[in-house]
Write a protein that holds these residues in place. Structure first.
Motif, PDB file in Angstrom:
ATOM      1  N   PRO A 119       0.822  -1.213   0.000  1.00 55.88           N
ATOM      2  CA  PRO A 119       0.000   0.000   0.000  1.00 55.88           C
ATOM      3  C   PRO A 119       0.853   1.258   0.000  1.00 55.88           C
ATOM      4  CG  PRO A 119       0.100  -0.900   2.202  1.00 55.88           C
ATOM      5  CD  PRO A 119       0.809  -1.880   1.316  1.00 55.88           C
ATOM      6  N   TRP A 167      -2.723   7.139   4.305  1.00 51.01           N
ATOM      7  CA  TRP A 167      -3.903   6.346   4.615  1.00 51.01           C
ATOM      8  C   TRP A 167      -5.061   7.268   4.995  1.00 51.01           C
ATOM      9  CZ3 TRP A 167      -2.386   1.489   7.975  1.00 51.01           C
ATOM     10  CH2 TRP A 167      -1.450   0.726   7.250  1.00 51.01           C
ATOM     11  N   ASP A 222      -5.636   3.836   0.721  1.00 46.98           N
ATOM     12  CA  ASP A 222      -4.428   4.610   0.464  1.00 46.98           C
ATOM     13  C   ASP A 222      -4.638   5.548  -0.719  1.00 46.98           C
ATOM     14  OD1 ASP A 222      -4.132   3.178  -1.902  1.00 46.98           O
ATOM     15  OD2 ASP A 222      -2.347   2.094  -1.276  1.00 46.98           O
ATOM     16  N   THR A 264      -6.673  -0.808   2.537  1.00 47.86           N
ATOM     17  CA  THR A 264      -5.588  -1.460   3.270  1.00 47.86           C
ATOM     18  C   THR A 264      -6.111  -2.515   4.237  1.00 47.86           C
ATOM     19  OG1 THR A 264      -5.596   0.296   4.933  1.00 47.86           O
ATOM     20  CG2 THR A 264      -4.096   0.556   3.067  1.00 47.86           C
ATOM     21  N   MET A 294      -0.209  -5.493   6.664  1.00 44.76           N
ATOM     22  CA  MET A 294       0.437  -4.968   5.471  1.00 44.76           C
ATOM     23  C   MET A 294       1.940  -4.790   5.621  1.00 44.76           C
ATOM     24  SD  MET A 294      -2.101  -4.941   3.559  1.00 44.76           S
ATOM     25  CE  MET A 294      -1.174  -4.356   2.168  1.00 44.76           C
TER      26      MET A 294
END
Length: 245
Positions: free
Chosen positions: A82, A86, A107, A113, A137
């Motif tokens: 990602p 965010w 993202d 995400t 992630m």
């Protein structure tokens, strides 16, 4: 007693489809139809019947609950990393007639995400969601954009003190607009339903995570189905994953 030095033959891993009455391609079609389109379990049952496959909608529900997490897990090695910005927000859905909060982050490239279904909207839930997203992630964001919810500053200072926390009017429109796709998907279901109350949270989590997975897949955030025509990318990707589970 003499022991033999001969090695036992290596057994191939047991397929997740072993023991099911229907073949993998039928199960994958049912799961794909449900996750991809705005259909209820009964809708999928009817579409399969039109193709000569007689299966109860409860069985379709069980397939979705069983295989969605396996597909998501198998695909993680093919997922793009990602971005470092965010957009984080919460929305709400009705589960068995009770409102639940859904934490989601998107993202700057439009990749979801992570998602988390929670009974509460508080600092504990926000902390759990962000910690889970970063662990899943293996990425820590450089910038987090949220609404003006008062819980975020302390949570972010604790979990990612180096990240810039951005709060500004309309700054979080990206994830708020993305919520509408989830709501649109859940509308035919008239709220997430399950006969077993103890499993409502897990049922909702599986379906909403499956929606995010399908959304990311269609947006090209996985190295799956890349050689297939755009309209067949999802089907090709699930066929690839079916061989891995």
């Amino acid at each position: 007693m003499k022991h033999s030095n001969r090695r036992r033959p290596v057994q191939p891993p047991r397929s997740a489809f072993a023991g099911f009455q229907f073949p993998p391609d039928v199960i994958m079609v049912a799961v794909r139809l449900y996750l991809r389109y705005n259909l209820s379990y009964r809708d999928v049952e009817e579409l399969l019947l039109e193709r000569g496959v007689e299966v109860d909608h409860v069985t379709v529900f069980r397939w979705v609950q069983r295989f969605t997490p396996l597909l998501v897990d198998a695909a993680r090695f093919c997922r793009h990393a990602p971005g470092d910005r965010w957009f984080t927000d919460e929305t709400y859905v009705k589960v068995n007639g009770v409102w639940r909060f859904v934490y989601r982050a998107v993202d700057q490239h439009g990749q979801v995400t992570d998602v988390l279904v929670s009974a509460r909207r508080d600092a504990v839930a926000a902390r759990r969601f962000l910690r889970r997203a970063m662990a899943t992630m293996k990425v820590r964001p450089a910038e987090v954009i949220t609404d003006a919810a008062p819980v975020y500053p302390a949570v972010l200072d604790d979990l990612v003190p180096s990240a810039w926390h951005h709060v500004e009017r309309h700054a979080n429109n990206r994830v708020e607009a993305d919520h509408s796709q989830l709501k649109h998907r859940l509308r035919p279901m008239r709220g997430l339903q399950t006969a077993q109350t103890a499993q409502t949270a897990q049922t909702a989590q599986t379906i909403i995570a499956g929606h995010a997975f399908m959304q990311n897949l269609r947006r090209g955030h996985y190295e799956l189905g890349i050689d297939a025509p755009r309209g067949l990318r999802v089907a090709a990707a699930l066929a690839e994953l079916a061989t891995a589970i």
